[in-house]
Design a protein around this motif. Structure first.
Motif, PDB file in Angstrom:
ATOM      1  N   UNK A 152      -6.963  89.341  49.699  1.00 34.34           N
ATOM      2  CA  UNK A 152      -6.921  90.775  49.428  1.00 34.34           C
ATOM      3  C   UNK A 152      -5.642  91.386  49.983  1.00 34.34           C
ATOM      4  N   UNK A 153      -5.289  91.018  51.216  1.00 33.66           N
ATOM      5  CA  UNK A 153      -4.096  91.564  51.853  1.00 33.66           C
ATOM      6  C   UNK A 153      -2.837  91.214  51.061  1.00 33.66           C
ATOM      7  N   UNK A 154      -2.733  89.983  50.631  1.00 31.83           N
ATOM      8  CA  UNK A 154      -1.573  89.565  49.837  1.00 31.83           C
ATOM      9  C   UNK A 154      -1.444  90.410  48.580  1.00 31.83           C
ATOM     10  N   UNK A 155      -2.544  90.591  47.866  1.00 30.43           N
ATOM     11  CA  UNK A 155      -2.506  91.356  46.616  1.00 30.43           C
ATOM     12  C   UNK A 155      -2.103  92.807  46.849  1.00 30.43           C
ATOM     13  N   UNK A 156      -2.617  93.426  47.908  1.00 30.64           N
ATOM     14  CA  UNK A 156      -2.333  94.833  48.159  1.00 30.64           C
ATOM     15  C   UNK A 156      -0.922  95.042  48.685  1.00 30.64           C
ATOM     16  N   UNK A 157      -0.468  94.146  49.545  1.00 31.73           N
ATOM     17  CA  UNK A 157       0.887  94.275  50.091  1.00 31.73           C
ATOM     18  C   UNK A 157       1.924  94.103  48.980  1.00 31.73           C
ATOM     19  N   UNK A 158       1.735  93.128  48.121  1.00 28.80           N
ATOM     20  CA  UNK A 158       2.674  92.929  47.009  1.00 28.80           C
ATOM     21  C   UNK A 158       2.637  94.104  46.033  1.00 28.80           C
ATOM     22  N   UNK A 159       1.489  94.769  45.927  1.00 33.64           N
ATOM     23  CA  UNK A 159       1.367  95.899  45.007  1.00 33.64           C
ATOM     24  C   UNK A 159       2.018  97.167  45.551  1.00 33.64           C
ATOM     25  N   UNK A 160       2.274  97.221  46.857  1.00 32.02           N
ATOM     26  CA  UNK A 160       2.956  98.383  47.415  1.00 32.02           C
ATOM     27  C   UNK A 160       2.051  99.443  47.998  1.00 32.02           C
ATOM     28  N   UNK A 161       0.863  99.055  48.501  1.00 33.44           N
ATOM     29  CA  UNK A 161       0.013 100.012  49.199  1.00 33.44           C
ATOM     30  C   UNK A 161       0.766 100.529  50.421  1.00 33.44           C
ATOM     31  N   UNK A 162       0.579 101.815  50.735  1.00 29.58           N
ATOM     32  CA  UNK A 162       1.356 102.428  51.799  1.00 29.58           C
ATOM     33  C   UNK A 162       1.179 101.783  53.152  1.00 29.58           C
ATOM     34  N   UNK A 195       2.803  88.277  60.513  1.00 37.49           N
ATOM     35  CA  UNK A 195       4.171  87.830  60.253  1.00 37.49           C
ATOM     36  C   UNK A 195       4.398  87.520  58.775  1.00 37.49           C
ATOM     37  N   UNK A 196       3.472  86.756  58.190  1.00 37.44           N
ATOM     38  CA  UNK A 196       3.612  86.384  56.777  1.00 37.44           C
ATOM     39  C   UNK A 196       3.508  87.620  55.884  1.00 37.44           C
ATOM     40  N   UNK A 197       2.550  88.493  56.158  1.00 44.15           N
ATOM     41  CA  UNK A 197       2.352  89.683  55.332  1.00 44.15           C
ATOM     42  C   UNK A 197       3.564  90.604  55.388  1.00 44.15           C
ATOM     43  N   UNK A 198       4.147  90.748  56.579  1.00 42.28           N
ATOM     44  CA  UNK A 198       5.297  91.643  56.743  1.00 42.28           C
ATOM     45  C   UNK A 198       6.481  91.172  55.909  1.00 42.28           C
ATOM     46  N   UNK A 199       6.644  89.867  55.789  1.00 41.19           N
ATOM     47  CA  UNK A 199       7.757  89.330  54.995  1.00 41.19           C
ATOM     48  C   UNK A 199       7.538  89.514  53.499  1.00 41.19           C
ATOM     49  N   UNK A 200       6.271  89.638  53.073  1.00 40.18           N
ATOM     50  CA  UNK A 200       5.993  89.769  51.638  1.00 40.18           C
ATOM     51  C   UNK A 200       6.564  91.055  51.051  1.00 40.18           C
ATOM     52  N   UNK A 201       6.492  92.154  51.815  1.00 31.05           N
ATOM     53  CA  UNK A 201       6.954  93.448  51.298  1.00 31.05           C
ATOM     54  C   UNK A 201       7.374  94.333  52.465  1.00 31.05           C
ATOM     55  N   UNK A 202       8.675  94.450  52.709  1.00 33.71           N
ATOM     56  CA  UNK A 202       9.161  95.223  53.859  1.00 33.71           C
ATOM     57  C   UNK A 202       8.824  96.710  53.802  1.00 33.71           C
ATOM     58  N   UNK A 203       8.504  97.236  52.633  1.00 31.06           N
ATOM     59  CA  UNK A 203       8.260  98.676  52.504  1.00 31.06           C
ATOM     60  C   UNK A 203       6.847  99.078  52.895  1.00 31.06           C
ATOM     61  N   UNK A 204       5.941  98.111  53.096  1.00 28.48           N
ATOM     62  CA  UNK A 204       4.555  98.405  53.447  1.00 28.48           C
ATOM     63  C   UNK A 204       4.395  98.391  54.965  1.00 28.48           C
TER      64      UNK A 204
END
Length: 350
Positions: free
Chosen positions: A59-69, A107-116
Motif C-alpha cells: 500500500x505504501x509503495x502505491x501511494x508514495x509513487x502516486x504522490x500522496x502528500x 529509507x526505501x520509501x523515501x527514495x521512491x518519491x522525494x516530494x512525499x
C-alpha cells in the motif's frame, strides 16, 4: 549517493501544491488518467498506515509513487527474521532485524518519491492520542485483530461525529470539483485490511460518503455519451455489521481469512481462532478448507500485492471522490477455484 533522511512528523498539513510547481513529468501518466485536480488534492492528503508488514509495504509503495502528500508508517514492533524472509515486506533487509519496523521501512520509501513527506511513529495505533489521529484523512490499519480493528473503527467514528471540521461535509459536484479544491474538508476514513497465506480481507468504513459515478453508453448514432451522477452512501460501523455475515449464503468461506489472521495476530491455534470468529459473527461454528489443516503462514507476496493494489486504488478513489467504492467488505481467496475463489465484494448492513 547519500540516502535522503526521512522528515519528522508535524501536525501541520502539507501546503497545497501549485500546478505550475508540480513535477508533471513524474506524474504525467496519472494526471492523464485522473486529472490535475485529483493530483493536487492528493498532494494535501495525509494517510496513516498502521502495521509495517508486507501488506502495508504494498500500500505504501502505491501511494508514495502516486504522490500522496504525506504518509506516516506506524508500528511498535521490532523487525524479525520472519519479516525479512517470508512476510512479503520488501522494504526491509537483513540489516533491519532488531530495528523498529516502521523506522526501518522509511529509507526505501523515501527514495521512491522525494516530494512525499514520509515519517514513522513507533507507537501502536491503539495507544495513539485523539489529536494525532485527527491529523489524518485516511487510516489504513493492517495486522490488527478483529477486536482491535472494531475498537479503532468505533473510535474514529466518535471522532468524526464529535469534530464538525473532521467529516467531509462538502459535496463534490458532478464535475468532480468542490468548493475549495485541494483544501476541501476531509474525513477520517478507515480501511482495515489483513492477509494470511494466500487469503485476505479488507473492510471499509468511509462514513457519510459522497462520490461521483461516471457511466458511459452509446446514443442512437453510436457515439459515446458520458454521464456523471452524484451518489451518496452511508457506511455502517464494523462492529455493527460483522454479525450480519452469518445471514449470507456462504458465511464459512467468507470467514476463512478472518480466522487465519486472528490466529496470527493473537498467536493462538486455528481451533481457538475459529471459536473467537464464530462468536463475533454469530455463527455456531466455523469450518476451514482442507488445505488449512496445518500451520498458518503470514501473507505471501502475491496475496499482499493483490490486496495492497486494491486498497491503494480505493484510497485514490476516496481522494478523488470519483468512482464507486468497495462497499463494504472485500474477501480475497487465491487458493479456491471459481466461483468461490478470487476477489468478492459483500455488502454488510448494520
Amino acid at each position: 549517493h547519500t540516502p535522503r533522511r526521512p522528515r519528522a512528523f508535524s501536525p501541520r498539513r502539507p501546503s497545497p501544491p501549485r500546478a505550475s510547481s508540480m513535477d508533471t513529468k513524474r506524474y504525467d501518466r496519472q494526471i492523464r488518467l485522473w486529472g490535475m485536480e485529483t493530483q493536487m488534492r492528493m498532494g494535501t492528503t495525509r494517510v496513516l498506515l498502521c502495521g509495517a508488514g508486507g501488506l502495508t509495504a504494498e500500500v505504501a509503495k502505491n501511494l508514495v509513487l502516486s504522490g500522496v502528500g504525506e504518509v506516516v508508517v506506524q508500528d511498535a514492533a521490532k523487525v524479525t527474521a520472519d519479516d525479512v524472509g517470508m512476510g512479503g515486506q520488501f522494504l526491509l533487509g537483513e540489516e533491519s532485524v532488531g530495528k523498529n519496523r516502521a523506522e526501518a521501512s522509511l529509507a526505501f520509501l523515501t527514495e521512491l518519491n522525494p516530494s512525499v513527506r514520509i515519517s514513522a511513529d513507533t507507537r501502536s495505533v491503539l495507544k495513539a492520542d485523539d489529536a494525532f489521529l485527527r491529523c489524518f484523512d485516511i487510516v489504513v490499519a493492517t495486522e490488527l485483530d478483529l477486536d482491535d480493528l472494531c475498537a479503532l473503527d468505533e473510535r474514529l467514528r466518535r471522532l468524526r461525529e464529535a469534530d464538525p471540521q473532521a467529516p467531509a461535509k462538502k459535496r463534490r459536484t458532478a464535475s468532480g470539483a468542490d468548493e475549495n479544491s485541494a483544501n476541501a474538508a476531509r474525513a477520517m476514513h478507515l480501511i482495515g485490511a489483513n492477509a494470511a497465506g494466500l487469503r485476505a480481507y479488507a473492510f471499509f468504513d468511509l462514513g457519510d460518503y459522497h462520490f461521483v459515478e461516471t457511466t458511459k453508453s452509446r446514443d442512437e448514432k453510436g457515439d459515446v455519451v458520458t454521464q456523471k451522477k452524484e451518489q451518496h452512501v452511508v457506511f455502517p460501523g464494523m462492529k455493527e455489521c460483522l454479525p450480519k455475515l452469518s445471514t449470507l449464503k456462504e458465511p464459512v468461506e467468507l470467514a476463512t481469512p478472518l480466522v487465519l489472521h486472528r490466529a496470527i495476530a493473537k498467536g493462538i491455534s486455528l481451533e481457538e481462532a475459529k471459536k473467537g470468529v464464530a462468536q463475533l459473527l454469530g455463527l455456531e461454528a466455523v469450518s476451514l478448507p482442507a488445505d488449512l489443516a496445518g500451520s498458518v503462514t503470514p501473507a505471501l507476496a502475491p496475496c499482499a500485492a493483490i490486496i495492497g493494489g486494491i486498497v491503494g486504488q480505493e484510497v485514490i478513489k476516496i481522494i478523488s471522490g470519483n468512482d464507486v467504492p468497495v462497499n463494504n467488505l472485500l474477501v480475497l481467496d487465491c487458493v479456491a477455484p471459481a466461483p468461490g475463489g478470487g476477489a468478492r465484494v459483500v455488502r454488510l448492513d448494520a
